[in-house]
Write an enzyme that holds these catalytic residues in place. Structure first.
Site, short mmCIF file in Angstrom:
data_model
loop_
_atom_site.label_atom_id
_atom_site.label_comp_id
_atom_site.label_asym_id
_atom_site.label_seq_id
_atom_site.Cartn_x
_atom_site.Cartn_y
_atom_site.Cartn_z
N SER A 152 22.57 -67.75 6.92
CA SER A 152 21.35 -67.79 7.44
C SER A 152 20.24 -68.68 7.11
O SER A 152 20.68 -70.01 6.92
CB SER A 152 21.12 -66.37 8.00
OG SER A 152 19.94 -66.26 8.98
N ASP A 228 27.44 -63.83 17.36
CA ASP A 228 26.15 -63.78 16.66
C ASP A 228 25.03 -63.73 17.63
O ASP A 228 24.83 -64.77 18.40
CB ASP A 228 26.06 -64.92 15.75
CG ASP A 228 24.94 -64.97 14.72
OD1 ASP A 228 23.85 -64.39 15.12
OD2 ASP A 228 25.33 -65.20 13.41
N HIS A 261 26.44 -61.58 13.01
CA HIS A 261 25.56 -62.10 12.01
C HIS A 261 25.60 -61.33 10.51
O HIS A 261 24.82 -61.67 9.65
CB HIS A 261 24.19 -62.48 12.37
CG HIS A 261 23.30 -63.41 11.71
ND1 HIS A 261 23.59 -64.74 11.74
CD2 HIS A 261 22.20 -63.29 10.90
CE1 HIS A 261 22.56 -65.35 11.05
NE2 HIS A 261 21.85 -64.28 10.50
#
Length: 285
Positions: A152, A228, A261
């Site tokens: 991320s 995600d 995620h």
């Protein structure tokens, strides 16, 4: 950058024959105390080993990856050390530093801030590329071969650090990275505060912009979950895919159906990433 640095051992836990250790030290780059984690495989008892840098995402610190990713078993087999820095300065108590999850504490974005009051402490780029590597070389049995990965915000950091320093890292990979932060709400919020209104300064911390400028030919390896919840608004992998295609930049982008995620996603594919890095770390550069 040569630093004579003392370390305070915070904890040590044996894992798969190696040791997971956490250390505290005073960072000159950040002007505060910092904690980082290192996994030393069993091979480090008798020889110098290669190193993977792992950069974590928003809200994380040095512990998340080491506790949740399940990387130690494979790292022990491969004889690979892993260092996880924290994701921002700590304990600086700047105004607004703790008001939101995507800015300030836990959200350093791996940039060198040039705007007050952030510029006094928020210099994570220098910390991760210069200061902490110098500390690591002094204190641990590392052979000088390095790779980098992250998730991320940390995936953004890994891509940017590798692209800005051709030849520094044998390989780079990322999980669900913020590939184009100058158009991502996360990136825009952080960059405005840390770097000011001059968007020209933003581009030096944007993977898509660096690729377009030909900063490096480093091959990129990215895994992205298709479920995600940040996919469309923040991550936008199609942007790096299009940029790499336009500029003939080597990219492996794998879209993984059903994955979100979380660290469940990272834990599922981390072994493939570690083995990918191990192959590159074995090659002579």
């Amino acid at each position: 950058m040569t630093i004579s640095e003392s370390l305070e051992l915070v904890s040590a836990t044996k894992s798969f024959g190696g040791w997971l250790k956490r250390y505290k030290h005073h960072s000159r780059a950040l002007d505060c105390d910092m904690i980082f984690a290192i996994y030393l495989p069993p091979q480090a008892e008798t020889e110098k080993v290669p190193l993977l840098w792992w950069l974590s995402g928003l809200t994380c610190n040095d512990e998340n990856f080491m506790q949740k990713a399940g990387a130690q078993r494979v790292a022990a087999e491969l004889g690979m050390a892993i260092i996880c820095p924290d994701t921002s300065p700590r304990g600086t108590d700047l105004p607004g530093e703790h008001d939101s999850y995507d800015f300030g504490s836990g959200a350093g974005f791996y940039v060198n801030a040039n705007q007050a009051p952030w510029s006094k402490h928020y210099r994570m780029y220098d910390y991760v590329t210069e200061e902490l590597p110098s500390v690591a070389r002094q204190h641990f049995p590392l052979n000088g071969r390095e790779a980098i990965s992250g998730h991320s915000m940390g995936g953004h950091g890994a891509l940017v650090l590798a692209l800005r320093q051709p030849g520094r890292y044998a390989s780079v990979s990322a999980f669900a990275p913020v590939v184009n932060p100058i158009v991502s709400p996360w990136g825009q919020k952080a960059f405005t505060a840390y770097l000011g209104e001059d968007h020209g300064k933003w581009t030096q911390y944007d993977a898509c912009e660096l690729i377009a400028k030909g900063a490096s030919r480093q091959p990129l390896f990215i895994d992205q979950g298709e479920a995600d919840n940040f996919l469309d608004e923040q991550l936008m992998p199609e942007r790096i895919e299009a940029t790499c295609e336009e500029h003939d930049h080597p990219l492996t982008l794998r879209r993984q159906p059903g994955y979100d995620h979380s660290y469940f996603f990272i834990a599922t594919f981390i072994e493939e990433h570690l083995r990918y890095h191990a192959k590159h770390l074995q090659r002579k550069r």
